[in-house]
Design a protein around this motif. Structure first.
Motif, PDB file in Angstrom:
ATOM      1  N   ASN A  92       0.819  -1.210   0.000  1.00  0.00           N
ATOM      2  CA  ASN A  92       0.000   0.000   0.000  1.00  0.00           C
ATOM      3  C   ASN A  92       0.853   1.260   0.000  1.00  0.00           C
ATOM      4  O   ASN A  92       1.961   1.280   0.530  1.00  0.00           O
ATOM      5  N   VAL A  93       0.288   2.337  -0.560  1.00  0.00           N
ATOM      6  CA  VAL A  93       0.917   3.646  -0.517  1.00  0.00           C
ATOM      7  C   VAL A  93       0.563   4.320   0.802  1.00  0.00           C
ATOM      8  O   VAL A  93      -0.618   4.485   1.131  1.00  0.00           O
ATOM      9  N   LYS A  94       1.586   4.696   1.562  1.00  0.00           N
ATOM     10  CA  LYS A  94       1.356   5.422   2.808  1.00  0.00           C
ATOM     11  C   LYS A  94       1.240   6.920   2.562  1.00  0.00           C
ATOM     12  O   LYS A  94       0.468   7.620   3.196  1.00  0.00           O
ATOM     13  N   LEU A  95       2.034   7.420   1.593  1.00  0.00           N
ATOM     14  CA  LEU A  95       2.048   8.850   1.294  1.00  0.00           C
ATOM     15  C   LEU A  95       2.686   9.055  -0.066  1.00  0.00           C
ATOM     16  O   LEU A  95       3.660   8.389  -0.414  1.00  0.00           O
ATOM     17  N   SER A  96       2.133   9.970  -0.853  1.00  0.00           N
ATOM     18  CA  SER A  96       2.694  10.328  -2.154  1.00  0.00           C
ATOM     19  C   SER A  96       2.659  11.843  -2.280  1.00  0.00           C
ATOM     20  O   SER A  96       1.631  12.466  -2.002  1.00  0.00           O
ATOM     21  N   PHE A  97       3.765  12.441  -2.686  1.00  0.00           N
ATOM     22  CA  PHE A  97       3.796  13.898  -2.812  1.00  0.00           C
ATOM     23  C   PHE A  97       4.774  14.314  -3.904  1.00  0.00           C
ATOM     24  O   PHE A  97       5.695  13.560  -4.265  1.00  0.00           O
ATOM     25  N   HIS A  98       4.558  15.529  -4.415  1.00  0.00           N
ATOM     26  CA  HIS A  98       5.466  16.069  -5.421  1.00  0.00           C
ATOM     27  C   HIS A  98       6.723  16.573  -4.722  1.00  0.00           C
ATOM     28  O   HIS A  98       6.663  17.269  -3.713  1.00  0.00           O
ATOM     29  N   SER A  99       7.872  16.222  -5.274  1.00  0.00           N
ATOM     30  CA  SER A  99       9.151  16.517  -4.631  1.00  0.00           C
ATOM     31  C   SER A  99       9.529  17.991  -4.670  1.00  0.00           C
ATOM     32  O   SER A  99      10.388  18.429  -3.897  1.00  0.00           O
ATOM     33  N   GLY A 100       8.919  18.747  -5.580  1.00  0.00           N
ATOM     34  CA  GLY A 100       9.341  20.124  -5.793  1.00  0.00           C
ATOM     35  C   GLY A 100      10.412  20.251  -6.846  1.00  0.00           C
ATOM     36  O   GLY A 100      10.771  21.371  -7.249  1.00  0.00           O
ATOM     37  N   HIS A 101      10.932  19.123  -7.327  1.00  0.00           N
ATOM     38  CA  HIS A 101      11.944  19.150  -8.383  1.00  0.00           C
ATOM     39  C   HIS A 101      11.294  19.395  -9.736  1.00  0.00           C
ATOM     40  O   HIS A 101      10.130  19.038  -9.952  1.00  0.00           O
ATOM     41  N   ALA A 102      12.069  19.985 -10.635  1.00  0.00           N
ATOM     42  CA  ALA A 102      11.574  20.264 -11.978  1.00  0.00           C
ATOM     43  C   ALA A 102      11.954  19.173 -12.967  1.00  0.00           C
ATOM     44  O   ALA A 102      11.617  19.263 -14.146  1.00  0.00           O
ATOM     45  N   ASN A 103      12.666  18.148 -12.488  1.00  0.00           N
ATOM     46  CA  ASN A 103      13.090  17.066 -13.375  1.00  0.00           C
ATOM     47  C   ASN A 103      13.208  15.785 -12.550  1.00  0.00           C
ATOM     48  O   ASN A 103      12.922  15.787 -11.349  1.00  0.00           O
ATOM     49  N   ASN A 104      13.672  14.715 -13.189  1.00  0.00           N
ATOM     50  CA  ASN A 104      13.656  13.377 -12.608  1.00  0.00           C
ATOM     51  C   ASN A 104      14.330  13.317 -11.240  1.00  0.00           C
ATOM     52  O   ASN A 104      15.457  13.774 -11.066  1.00  0.00           O
ATOM     53  N   VAL A 105      13.652  12.697 -10.277  1.00  0.00           N
ATOM     54  CA  VAL A 105      14.233  12.480  -8.948  1.00  0.00           C
ATOM     55  C   VAL A 105      15.206  11.305  -9.031  1.00  0.00           C
ATOM     56  O   VAL A 105      14.828  10.208  -9.426  1.00  0.00           O
ATOM     57  N   PHE A 106      16.463  11.540  -8.638  1.00  0.00           N
ATOM     58  CA  PHE A 106      17.475  10.497  -8.714  1.00  0.00           C
ATOM     59  C   PHE A 106      17.742   9.818  -7.379  1.00  0.00           C
ATOM     60  O   PHE A 106      18.200   8.682  -7.337  1.00  0.00           O
ATOM     61  N   PHE A 113      16.837   9.130  12.724  1.00  0.00           N
ATOM     62  CA  PHE A 113      16.331   9.698  13.978  1.00  0.00           C
ATOM     63  C   PHE A 113      15.419  10.913  13.739  1.00  0.00           C
ATOM     64  O   PHE A 113      15.428  11.866  14.505  1.00  0.00           O
ATOM     65  N   SER A 114      14.652  10.858  12.660  1.00  0.00           N
ATOM     66  CA  SER A 114      13.701  11.937  12.369  1.00  0.00           C
ATOM     67  C   SER A 114      12.268  11.430  12.395  1.00  0.00           C
ATOM     68  O   SER A 114      11.363  12.128  11.941  1.00  0.00           O
ATOM     69  N   ASP A 115      12.079  10.209  12.904  1.00  0.00           N
ATOM     70  CA  ASP A 115      10.761   9.581  12.910  1.00  0.00           C
ATOM     71  C   ASP A 115      10.198   9.471  11.497  1.00  0.00           C
ATOM     72  O   ASP A 115       8.977   9.545  11.286  1.00  0.00           O
ATOM     73  N   ASP A 116      11.113   9.334  10.530  1.00  0.00           N
ATOM     74  CA  ASP A 116      10.753   9.201   9.111  1.00  0.00           C
ATOM     75  C   ASP A 116       9.975  10.417   8.595  1.00  0.00           C
ATOM     76  O   ASP A 116       9.175  10.298   7.663  1.00  0.00           O
ATOM     77  N   ARG A 117      10.204  11.571   9.199  1.00  0.00           N
ATOM     78  CA  ARG A 117       9.490  12.783   8.784  1.00  0.00           C
ATOM     79  C   ARG A 117      10.383  13.786   8.055  1.00  0.00           C
ATOM     80  O   ARG A 117       9.900  14.830   7.609  1.00  0.00           O
ATOM     81  N   THR A 118      11.670  13.477   7.920  1.00  0.00           N
ATOM     82  CA  THR A 118      12.576  14.341   7.160  1.00  0.00           C
ATOM     83  C   THR A 118      13.197  13.528   6.033  1.00  0.00           C
ATOM     84  O   THR A 118      13.821  12.490   6.277  1.00  0.00           O
ATOM     85  N   ILE A 119      12.999  13.995   4.802  1.00  0.00           N
ATOM     86  CA  ILE A 119      13.477  13.312   3.602  1.00  0.00           C
ATOM     87  C   ILE A 119      14.330  14.290   2.800  1.00  0.00           C
ATOM     88  O   ILE A 119      13.971  15.462   2.659  1.00  0.00           O
ATOM     89  N   VAL A 120      15.460  13.817   2.290  1.00  0.00           N
ATOM     90  CA  VAL A 120      16.299  14.647   1.426  1.00  0.00           C
ATOM     91  C   VAL A 120      16.352  14.015   0.038  1.00  0.00           C
ATOM     92  O   VAL A 120      16.355  12.789  -0.100  1.00  0.00           O
ATOM     93  N   THR A 121      16.364  14.865  -0.987  1.00  0.00           N
ATOM     94  CA  THR A 121      16.321  14.401  -2.375  1.00  0.00           C
ATOM     95  C   THR A 121      17.309  15.181  -3.230  1.00  0.00           C
ATOM     96  O   THR A 121      17.659  16.326  -2.926  1.00  0.00           O
ATOM     97  N   CYS A 122      17.743  14.558  -4.322  1.00  0.00           N
ATOM     98  CA  CYS A 122      18.493  15.259  -5.371  1.00  0.00           C
ATOM     99  C   CYS A 122      17.981  14.759  -6.713  1.00  0.00           C
ATOM    100  O   CYS A 122      17.364  13.693  -6.795  1.00  0.00           O
ATOM    101  N   ALA A 123      18.247  15.537  -7.780  1.00  0.00           N
ATOM    102  CA  ALA A 123      17.540  15.242  -9.028  1.00  0.00           C
ATOM    103  C   ALA A 123      18.316  15.720 -10.252  1.00  0.00           C
ATOM    104  O   ALA A 123      19.391  16.322 -10.153  1.00  0.00           O
ATOM    105  N   ALA A 124      17.716  15.454 -11.416  1.00  0.00           N
ATOM    106  CA  ALA A 124      18.319  15.832 -12.689  1.00  0.00           C
ATOM    107  C   ALA A 124      18.349  17.340 -12.897  1.00  0.00           C
ATOM    108  O   ALA A 124      19.060  17.826 -13.772  1.00  0.00           O
TER     109      ALA A 124
END
Length: 494
Positions: A92-106, A113-124
């Motif tokens: 099941n999907v727990k949560l889906s959101f737009h990353s804010g990136h303008a291109n492919n999320v890599f 230790f963030s209770d799974d509430r802090t996510i970091v991303t980088c992209a194309a």
């Protein structure tokens, strides 16, 4: 009875037998933790891996998958620029959101230790971003930093809820501290050849931190050297020579080769460094195999002096102690593929392949033991579960496969592995404009009519490739127009 004889009775073919280990655990001869580790590392379980769930939500290639620390949530990022959190056991999907990136999320990872509430991303798009999950599953994303070019990978300092590193095609390595407003630019990766250090930076594809020493991290990109750095050498004033790596790693026969580069890196629990090369093989380096801070040899080895297949297996002119173990069988040409370890003590090496399959080798000895069908096109990512023998894989298809050891029978290796071919649909076919689409169509038509390798093939094969290319362009155009929230993204083609 001798100790050697006793050991022989407790092991089958040098491997711990699960029945014997279970008996030893019951009578107190082995701890529960050691039993769990041996059980999870059992080759019997590896040979029984099969697809447990297919996770379907994304509308583009899935470029990253990663488990949280507990192992109950899987996070993924895709060409559709969305990040999805999964309950992988239920599918099941727990949560889906737009990353804010303008291109492919890599890359997308949970901060520890963030209770799974802090996510970091980088992209194309070169951006590095943070996503904060608030009450009611509301998500806020914010800009953290930028690379001039695609940012392929990030790595998190083990056990640190604030620190992570990124690398990009601009050759820049940055250190982020979520407690500060701006990242620290550590260095721009340059050629090891003094004559070329003022030329363009080395494009970086991979970065990894040693789990046993978080001060050490390695980077790799579009040359043959995996570079090891010690962040303790960085002083911040540019006077400490931090731009020079503390150590370099490269198979002896690849020194001087300008046609291959590094696509993936991983550290084992024993601080061994695993390095995957495009159009070549995967190599395992122990810490004592480094070439030092100045890897330029006094008499460079000519890449034409020995054949690739001979030298990769057993270079004849080098000390055996300095030759890394090699893992063969897969193909890594079309995309930037990762590489990883599998098992509680890194007992196995795993990689995707251009043929759409997962390859698994014994780390010790390098023997290929398993090949699994995982994608119709290319497998790029394989992520092990942090505690149990479970794998997640993704690639050109828009779903994620979760693998568990539930097969009734042990798998065997297929015949003629190296002869298997799939229609390429990787980054070589990723197009950003109608003009580029036409250019690639003409190129494909010319290649099919002039290449002697394609003589005798039916025209339908070329037709399928042309159709695949057009469909890929259409898929990207659709993704560029609207996301799941109906938001327009016209800057996809910029």
């Amino acid at each position: 009875m001798s100790e050697k004889a006793k050991k022989g009775r407790l092991n089958f073919n040098g491997l711990h037998h699960p029945v014997v280990d279970f008996w030893r655990r019951e009578v107190g001869g082995i701890s529960s933790r050691n039993f769990s580790n041996r059980f999870s590392a059992s080759e019997n379980l590896v040979l029984r891996l099969e697809i447990y769930k297919k996770l379907e939500k994304h509308k583009g290639c899935v470029n990253t998958v990663s488990f949280n620390a507990e192992g109950d949530v899987l996070i993924s990022g895709s060409d559709d620029r969305r990040v999805v959190l999964w309950d992988w056991q239920l599918g099941n999907v727990k949560l889906s959101f737009h990353s804010g990136h303008a291109n492919n999320v890599f890359q997308a990872k949970f901060m520890p230790f963030s209770d799974d509430r802090t996510i970091v991303t980088c992209a194309a798009d070169g951006m590095v971003r943070r996503a904060s999950i608030l009450e009611g599953d509301k998500v806020e994303t914010s800009f953290l930093g930028l690379h001039q070019g695609r940012a392929h990978k990030l790595c998190i300092e083990p056990g640190n809820p604030h620190i992570f590193y990124t690398c990009g095609e601009d050759g820049l390595v940055q250190r982020f501290d979520l407690r500060t407003e701006a990242p620290t630019e550590l260095f721009t990766c340059q050629s090891v050849d003094p004559r070329r250090r003022n030329m363009e930076a080395i494009q970086l594809n991979a970065i990894a931190i040693d789990p046993r020493n978080s001060n050490l991290f390695a980077v790799g990109g579009m040359d043959v050297y995996a570079r090891l750095y010690d962040v303790r050498r960085f002083q911040g004033d540019g006077s400490n020579g931090f731009t020079r790596a503390a150590d370099h790693f490269c198979p002896p026969h690849l020194i001087g080769n300008e046609e291959v580069g590094i696509t993936g890196l991983a550290f084992s629990e024993q601080s061994e460094l695993l390095v995957s090369y495009n159009d070549e093989f995967i190599y395992l380096f122990t810490p004592d195999m480094g070439l030092g801070s100045n890897p330029i040899p006094s008499s460079p080895i000519s890449k034409s002096s020995v054949s690739k297949s001979e030298s990769a297996s057993s270079p004849k002119d080098e000390n055996e102690h300095s030759v890394p173990l090699v893992y063969k069988g897969h193909k890594n040409s079309e995309t930037v593929k990762g590489v990883n370890f599998f098992g509680p003590r890194s007992e196995y090496v795993v990689s995707g392949s251009d043929c759409g399959r997962i390859f698994i080798w014994r780390k010790k000895g390098g023997e290929l033991i398993r090949v699994m069908e995982a994608d119709r096109h290319v497998v790029n990512c394989i992520e092990p579960h942090p505690h149990i023998p479970v794998l997640a894989s993704s690639g050109i298809e828009s779903d994620i496969k979760v693998w568990t050891s539930k097969a009734a029978e042990r798998a065997t290796l297929p015949e003629n592995i190296e002869l298997r071919k799939r229609t390429p649909r990787g980054w070589m076919y990723r197009v950003s404009s109608p003009q580029e689409l036409l250019a690639q169509l003409f190129s494909l038509q010319n290649r099919s009519s002039s290449s002697p390798e394609r003589e005798g093939e039916s025209s339908s094969a070329t037709g399928r490739e042309l159709l695949d290319l057009i469909l890929t362009f259409n898929d990207q155009s659709d993704d560029a127009t609207d996301d799941e929230d109906g938001n327009s993204h016209e800057d996809f083609f910029s």
